[in-house]
Design an enzyme around this catalytic site. Structure first.
Site, PDB file in Angstrom:
ATOM      1  N   ASN A   1       0.750  -1.031  -0.022  1.00  0.00           N
ATOM      2  CA  ASN A   1      -0.098  -0.098   0.219  1.00  0.00           C
ATOM      3  C   ASN A   1       0.731   1.150   0.065  1.00  0.00           C
ATOM      4  O   ASN A   1       1.413   1.452   0.992  1.00  0.00           O
ATOM      5  CB  ASN A   1      -0.940   0.109   1.306  1.00  0.00           C
ATOM      6  CG  ASN A   1      -1.543   1.370   1.525  1.00  0.00           C
ATOM      7  OD1 ASN A   1      -1.897   2.029   0.509  1.00  0.00           O
ATOM      8  ND2 ASN A   1      -2.440   1.336   2.591  1.00  0.00           N
TER       9      ASN A   1
ATOM     10  N   LYS B   1      -0.006   4.148  -0.296  1.00  0.00           N
ATOM     11  CA  LYS B   1      -0.475   5.522   0.077  1.00  0.00           C
ATOM     12  C   LYS B   1      -0.303   6.542  -0.706  1.00  0.00           C
ATOM     13  O   LYS B   1      -0.164   6.519  -2.042  1.00  0.00           O
ATOM     14  CB  LYS B   1       0.001   5.736   1.672  1.00  0.00           C
ATOM     15  CG  LYS B   1      -0.394   4.504   2.483  1.00  0.00           C
ATOM     16  CD  LYS B   1      -0.031   4.656   3.793  1.00  0.00           C
ATOM     17  CE  LYS B   1       0.086   3.436   4.821  1.00  0.00           C
ATOM     18  NZ  LYS B   1      -0.158   3.724   6.287  1.00  0.00           N
TER      19      LYS B   1
ATOM     20  N   GLU C   1      -5.616  -4.622  10.571  1.00  0.00           N
ATOM     21  CA  GLU C   1      -4.616  -3.651  10.799  1.00  0.00           C
ATOM     22  C   GLU C   1      -4.671  -3.127  12.119  1.00  0.00           C
ATOM     23  O   GLU C   1      -5.647  -1.986  12.021  1.00  0.00           O
ATOM     24  CB  GLU C   1      -4.634  -2.589   9.581  1.00  0.00           C
ATOM     25  CG  GLU C   1      -4.348  -3.237   8.162  1.00  0.00           C
ATOM     26  CD  GLU C   1      -3.697  -2.306   7.272  1.00  0.00           C
ATOM     27  OE1 GLU C   1      -2.642  -2.470   6.858  1.00  0.00           O
ATOM     28  OE2 GLU C   1      -4.123  -1.138   6.998  1.00  0.00           O
TER      29      GLU C   1
ATOM     30  N   SER D   1       3.032  -1.913  10.305  1.00  0.00           N
ATOM     31  CA  SER D   1       4.463  -2.121  10.554  1.00  0.00           C
ATOM     32  C   SER D   1       5.266  -3.367  10.260  1.00  0.00           C
ATOM     33  O   SER D   1       6.088  -3.978  10.952  1.00  0.00           O
ATOM     34  CB  SER D   1       4.998  -1.520  11.921  1.00  0.00           C
ATOM     35  OG  SER D   1       4.710  -0.373  12.276  1.00  0.00           O
TER      36      SER D   1
HETATM   37  P1  PGA Z   1       2.548   0.509   7.671  1.00  0.00           P
HETATM   38  O1  PGA Z   1       1.219   0.524   6.834  1.00  0.00           O
HETATM   39  O2  PGA Z   1       3.211  -0.919   6.956  1.00  0.00           O
HETATM   40  O3  PGA Z   1       3.466   1.573   7.269  1.00  0.00           O
HETATM   41  O4  PGA Z   1       2.355   0.383   9.071  1.00  0.00           O
HETATM   42  C1  PGA Z   1       0.287  -0.440   7.043  1.00  0.00           C
HETATM   43  C2  PGA Z   1      -0.971   0.016   6.117  1.00  0.00           C
HETATM   44  O5  PGA Z   1      -1.431   1.228   6.500  1.00  0.00           O
HETATM   45  O6  PGA Z   1      -1.580  -0.508   5.312  1.00  0.00           O
END
Ligand code: PGA
Length: 255
Positions: free
Chosen positions: A9, A11, A171, A217
């Site tokens: 992802n 983002k 999540e 994470s």
């Molecule tokens: P992260 O994000 O791996 O940076 O914690 C996971 C997500 O929001 O899908």
């Protein structure tokens, strides 16, 4: 047997040129990877879908392509929105729905997620339905109530035939982008609980077929222990998916 899935992802990171470099780097890192054994999906911002689709087409990269949101209407006066047929026309396979950032920052509701699940399937795209609790909810033992509400809401009136192919991502919000990860055991416990909710909503066959990912994470250092849990079928990876070698290492950690 559920096929493991690692979805990146991205983002709101990466211009289309940066996205191109990232996906090329990932292809290089995963040149020997068996994509039939572990599926890999990249979910860039809308502006990079076209670029990556072209790369996937022309070089026969074996990545799946995902979007991070969709609007429920087919078309219309919805300034700034993108429809499911528009995504489908770019060969998008997956759409992340109900991410906690969309719920918290953009007012996404369980009803909205449910409508989007149906729109994705109506356009032959697989939803990745996100759920998870805040730190306060966790501390007050509300994790199960919260994820159960989100799951039942997202799957309302979704047929078993479509549900069995839908992906869920658990999540915990306190673990997203924080460097704090749920312990493999905690993640396993909540994901097994989610599978139980799906079993209640549908039946054992459907629930056992559904892939449930962990997100929050995930990185190369903790991927193997998380992914080896019996109910964890892969990861939805944010920060660590922005670097080719790191994402490739996570993919390789899945057995
Ligand atoms: P992260 O994000 O791996 O940076 O914690 C996971 C997500 O929001 O899908």
């Amino acid at each position: 047997m559920r096929k493991p899935l690692i979805a990146g992802n991205w983002k709101m990171y990466k211009t289309h040129l940066e996205a191109m470099r990232l996906v090329q780097g990932l292809a290089h890192e995963l040149a020997e990877h068996d994509f039939d054994a572990v599926e890999v999906v990249v979910c860039p911002p809308f502006t990079s879908l076209r670029t990556i689709q072209t790369l996937i087409d022309s070089d026969r990269y074996s990545f799946g392509l995902g979007a991070q949101n969709v609007h429920v209407e087919k078309e219309g006066a919805f300034t700034g929105e993108i429809s499911a047929p528009m995504l489908k026309a770019l060969d998008v396979d997956y759409v992340i729905l109900g991410h906690s950032e969309r719920r918290e920052l953009f007012g996404e509701t369980d009803e909205g997620v449910n409508a989007k699940v149906k729109v994705c399937w109506a356009n032959d795209m697989t939803p990745i339905v996100c759920c998870g609790e805040t730190e306060a909810e966790r501390e007050t033992a509300q994790t199960e109530t919260k994820v159960e509400r989100q799951i039942r809401g997202a799957f309302k009136n979704v047929t078993p035939e479509l549900a069995r192919k839908t992906v869920v991502a658990y999540e915990p919000i306190w673990a997203i982008g924080s460097g704090k990860t749920a312990t493999p055991q905690d993640a396993q416990t909540t994901i097994a609980f989610i599978r139980g909710v799906l079993e209640d909503e549908y039946d054992t066959g459907v629930a056992q077929e559904m892939r449930i990912l962990y997100g929050g994470s995930v990185k190369s250092g903790n991927a193997a222990s998380l992914m080896s849990q019996p109910d964890i079928d892969g990861g939805l990876v944010g920060g660590a998916s922005l670097e080719a070698a790191e994402l490739a290492a996570i993919v390789k950690a899945v057995k």
